[in-house]
Design a protein around this motif. Structure first.
Motif, PDB file in Angstrom:
ATOM      1  N   ARG A 281       6.483  10.351  -3.705  1.00 35.42           N
ATOM      2  CA  ARG A 281       7.048   9.335  -2.824  1.00 35.42           C
ATOM      3  C   ARG A 281       8.452   9.716  -2.325  1.00 35.42           C
ATOM      4  O   ARG A 281       8.952   9.103  -1.378  1.00 35.42           O
ATOM      5  N   THR A 288       8.052   5.314   6.918  1.00 41.99           N
ATOM      6  CA  THR A 288       6.775   5.626   6.273  1.00 41.99           C
ATOM      7  C   THR A 288       5.957   4.342   6.109  1.00 41.99           C
ATOM      8  O   THR A 288       6.475   3.329   5.619  1.00 41.99           O
ATOM      9  N   ASP A 289       4.721   4.384   6.512  1.00 41.74           N
ATOM     10  CA  ASP A 289       3.852   3.204   6.511  1.00 41.74           C
ATOM     11  C   ASP A 289       3.465   2.829   5.074  1.00 41.74           C
ATOM     12  O   ASP A 289       2.815   3.599   4.367  1.00 41.74           O
ATOM     13  N   SER A 290       3.857   1.632   4.643  1.00 40.49           N
ATOM     14  CA  SER A 290       3.562   1.181   3.277  1.00 40.49           C
ATOM     15  C   SER A 290       2.065   0.993   3.040  1.00 40.49           C
ATOM     16  O   SER A 290       1.583   1.138   1.912  1.00 40.49           O
ATOM     17  N   SER A 291       1.316   0.681   4.104  1.00 29.78           N
ATOM     18  CA  SER A 291      -0.132   0.505   3.938  1.00 29.78           C
ATOM     19  C   SER A 291      -0.815   1.825   3.602  1.00 29.78           C
ATOM     20  O   SER A 291      -1.809   1.857   2.860  1.00 29.78           O
ATOM     21  N   LEU A 293       0.691   4.243   1.878  1.00 31.62           N
ATOM     22  CA  LEU A 293       1.037   4.463   0.472  1.00 31.62           C
ATOM     23  C   LEU A 293       0.122   3.657  -0.438  1.00 31.62           C
ATOM     24  O   LEU A 293      -0.300   4.145  -1.502  1.00 31.62           O
ATOM     25  N   HIS A 294      -0.199   2.442  -0.027  1.00 40.40           N
ATOM     26  CA  HIS A 294      -1.119   1.602  -0.812  1.00 40.40           C
ATOM     27  C   HIS A 294      -2.508   2.239  -0.868  1.00 40.40           C
ATOM     28  O   HIS A 294      -3.169   2.235  -1.919  1.00 40.40           O
TER      29      HIS A 294
END
Length: 342
Positions: A281, A288-291, A293-294
């Motif tokens: 990370r 940076t798109d958190s979705s 990363l999810h």
């Protein structure tokens, strides 16, 4: 004595390739490398800059403990801080008053960090960088010794003054004629001086990490053990792969990077020791798109491969789009032992 000298010499020679000394000698910085596993925690490498600064020859320094540079005005609090860092195997930075071979004292910004062996997580060496500090003013000894007292309190060593009253201090006895003795009171290290030390540490760690690869005895600036799956021969084989990729270990806390290819380092601008031990990370940033990363976290929890398009950031803060493929690596029993990010 002969065997002890061999042990000291092998401290560098057995862990790094034969070119490491030449590479370290190219640095203009003042630094030493010590080995805590050898009795007395001796210096096993001293830079040319350090030798010039201290006035000692290489033969006079190698094999000696760093306390030979201390003197009657050296701040005991700083020394204890350094000893504590060694005992706890952690980094430390502090102001320190040291002495050259000719007996003259000088203030420096001292920064030290451990170098960990990746095969077992133990400390292989300590790297200590010394940046001389400019003084505000000279404090000399008067005929009544009052200058000594002023230096003591000016350098945070109230306890030294107490020791001196018990006959333990050597301040006024440094010279038979105290009137000619002067020590500078230090100013606080500037941001430039602190950055100079930090940059030197970073460069030295990069060299040590690089030259430990050919021997298979990898080192880095953070503590963690290389997975059993990545032995020295496999590590050398991985080094021949030109693509950008990293390997992470899901069985270690925060799933750190345990291997980074040369292609990855070139792409991101980071050195190997800055990457090893980090979670992936750290390449993320404000956009940076958190979705995404999810989605990555879900695939890892399910132990399934995934491919995503993610915005990452290089060391210089420039961004790039990364078509990232993450895949589990399983052993013969089907257990996930590593993850590849490519």
């Amino acid at each position: 004595m002969e065997s002890q000298l061999c042990v000291i010499e092998n401290s560098i020679n057995t862990r790094y390739s034969t070119w490491v000394r030449e590479a370290l000698d190219d640095f203009p910085d003042n630094f030493t490398i010590t080995d805590p596993s050898i009795c007395g925690h001796p210096i096993v490498f001293a830079s040319r800059g350090f030798l010039k600064m201290s006035g000692y020859s290489n033969d006079e320094v190698i094999g000696r403990n760093g306390r030979i540079f201390q003197g009657p005005m050296t701040c005991r609090r700083s020394v204890m801080e350094i000893r504590e860092a060694v005992r706890e195997e952690k980094a430390v930075q502090t102001k320190l008053l040291n002495y050259r071979k000719d007996g003259t004292a000088f203030w420096m910004w001292f920064q030290m960090c451990p170098v960990f062996g990746m095969e077992d997580g133990r400390v292989a060496h300590f790297v200590a960088v010394q940046v001389p500090l400019a003084g505000r003013r000279n404090l000399g000894f008067g005929d009544d010794g009052s200058g000594f007292r002023e230096i003591v309190f000016g350098s945070c060593r109230r306890e030294v003054c107490c020791d001196s009253s018990l006959g333990l201090g050597r301040g006024p006895a440094l010279d038979s004629d105290n009137r000619g003795l002067e020590i500078e009171e230090p100013c606080e290290p500037s941001d430039v001086e602190k950055q100079r030390a930090a940059t030197a540490i970073n460069n030295i760690l990069s060299v040590l990490t690089h030259y430990s690869e050919s021997t298979g005895k990898l080192v880095c600036g953070q503590r963690f053990c290389l997975p059993v799956a990545i032995n020295s021969s496999l590590n050398i084989s991985l080094g021949r792969i030109k693509q950008s990729f990293v390997l992470t270990d899901p069985h270690l806390p925060d799933m750190p990077i345990v291997y980074a290819s040369d292609g990855f380092l070139k792409l991101t601008g980071y050195s190997r020791h800055e990457v090893l031990g980090q979670n992936c990370r750290f390449l993320g940033g404000v956009d940076t798109d958190s979705s995404v990363l999810h989605q990555i976290r879900e695939s890892i929890e399910a132990e399934q491969p995934c491919t995503v398009r993610i915005l990452n950031y290089r060391r210089d803060k420039s961004s790039f789009w990364n078509l990232l493929h993450i895949s589990p690596v399983r052993n013969a029993t089907g257990k996930v032992i590593l993850y590849t990010y490519s």
